[in-house]
Design a protein around this motif. Structure first.
Motif, short mmCIF file in Angstrom:
data_model
loop_
_atom_site.label_atom_id
_atom_site.label_comp_id
_atom_site.label_asym_id
_atom_site.label_seq_id
_atom_site.Cartn_x
_atom_site.Cartn_y
_atom_site.Cartn_z
N THR A 195 -23.44 54.16 -1.15
CA THR A 195 -23.48 55.57 -0.76
C THR A 195 -24.90 56.12 -0.69
O THR A 195 -25.32 56.65 0.33
N THR B 176 -18.64 57.43 -2.42
CA THR B 176 -18.59 58.15 -3.67
C THR B 176 -18.24 59.62 -3.46
O THR B 176 -17.61 60.25 -4.31
N PHE B 177 -18.64 60.20 -2.33
CA PHE B 177 -18.36 61.61 -2.05
C PHE B 177 -17.08 61.79 -1.23
O PHE B 177 -16.80 62.91 -0.76
N ARG C 148 -12.32 62.80 -6.26
CA ARG C 148 -13.29 61.90 -5.65
C ARG C 148 -13.20 60.52 -6.32
O ARG C 148 -12.81 60.41 -7.48
N GLN D 25 -13.58 62.72 -0.02
CA GLN D 25 -12.57 63.68 -0.45
C GLN D 25 -11.58 63.85 0.69
O GLN D 25 -11.91 64.40 1.74
#
Length: 336
Positions: free
Chosen positions: A115, A137-138, A181, A140
């Motif tokens: 990421t 990782t981010f 997340r 959503q």
């Protein structure tokens, strides 16, 4: 073997039956725990084949290939791949009749193999960095945000307590909902022998598998030690006392992917209340009250990542940090 391997007993002065072996760490686990350290195969010890025989006798790892009596050699490069897919739907109403709002929903899926520089950059297996492809990782998947302004219909001097209370005032809420997340479960032990415990992941196995553990924060999933091993790595050894000793699967990777599990969902309500008190026709005092996280919801910011099947220390997914609790902010303005 003096200075290398001794018999262990459960009582003082060796009066009980033998219960296992005690090995010198420098010989059997100095650089990498995949086998004996060949640097000790010298005049004051035994040859390397003798060290392997002693390790086998005690149920220690005996090595699975060429011994590595040195540290690791790292290659660093600035490379990576990512992919983003998204859909956004927005509904809005312009201000009229003392009311306006905007509501937006987004579905998205972000994937990559690394990421950013603030995350773990090393792959679990340096020979196959492409296996790190997974959720960003981010990432959503769902996010819904609605904001509105409700203005009082009353202006100027009004008759009645309620009208006087509400005149020249407005309320502005912001409501946000979102899914969690992703996070990566790691063992915290250097099973893959890359001199780091930050990238070692466990394996997911069927429920009831011997040696597996469950996690109270990740339901319906059983974890075991890494099971993707190079050819020739023994999983157990037979001791002279008739015991089958499991060997920690050094040199093995877990079959669990990167960023597989998600934190709990997010819900938050912010609110602003504003009222003006007119001193003259051109001057007024404005009182502002802001509330953040109005309902004081516990929103998870970060979770524990560790689940090591050996010893049963498995609490990955346990909340370890939270977003801000409820806060109030007050302001006073003089407008002229």
């Amino acid at each position: 073997q003096p200075g290398v391997l001794g018999v262990g007993f459960g009582s003082p002065n060796c009066t009980s039956s033998p219960i296992g072996y005690i090995g010198t760490p420098a010989v059997f686990n100095f650089f990498r725990p995949s086998g004996p350290n060949p640097s000790f195969a010298g005049p004051n010890a035994v040859d390397y084949s003798g060290l392997v025989a002693l390790a086998k006798l005690a149920g220690f790892p005996t090595g699975y290939g060429v011994p590595v009596p040195w540290s690791d050699v790292e290659q660093q490069e600035s490379s990576g791949a990512s992919r983003y897919s998204g859909l956004t739907v927005t509904v809005s109403k312009q201000f009229s009749q003392e009311f306006e709002f905007q509501s937006s929903w987004t579905w998205s899926h972000a994937e990559d193999n690394s990421t950013d520089l603030s995350t773990l950059l090393d792959p679990q297996n340096n020979l196959y960095p492409n296996l790190e492809w997974g959720n960003s990782t981010f990432d959503q998947r769902h996010r819904w945000v609605t904001s509105a302004i409700f203005a009082s219909p009353y202006r100027g001097k009004q008759h009645g307590f309620l009208k006087q209370l509400l005149d020249n005032s407005y309320a502005a809420p912001i409501v946000e909902l979102g899914t969690g997340r992703p996070y990566t479960v790691i063992t915290g032990s250097d099973y893959n022998l890359n001199f780091s415990s930050n990238t070692d992941r466990p394996s997911v196995v069927p429920a009831g598998t011997p040696g597996s553990v469950t996690d109270p924060y990740i339901p319906n999933v059983s974890f075991s030690v890494p099971t993707t091993c190079a050819a020739g790595i023994p999983q157990s050894a037979q001791s002279p006392f008739g015991q089958t000793i499991p060997i920690r699967p050094y040199g093995c990777d877990g079959n669990l992917g990167r960023n597989t599990f998600y934190t709990p969902g997010y819900f938050n309500v912010d609110l602003r209340l504003d009222k003006k008190f007119y001193v003259t026709e051109s001057a007024n005092i404005e009182v502002i009250a802001d509330a953040f996280n109005l309902f004081n919801r516990f929103n998870v910011l970060a979770v524990n990542l560790l689940c090591n099947p050996i010893g049963g220390a498995c609490s990955a997914g346990e909340p370890s940090a939270a977003f801000s609790p409820r806060e109030f902010q007050f302001g006073l303005k003089f407008n002229f």
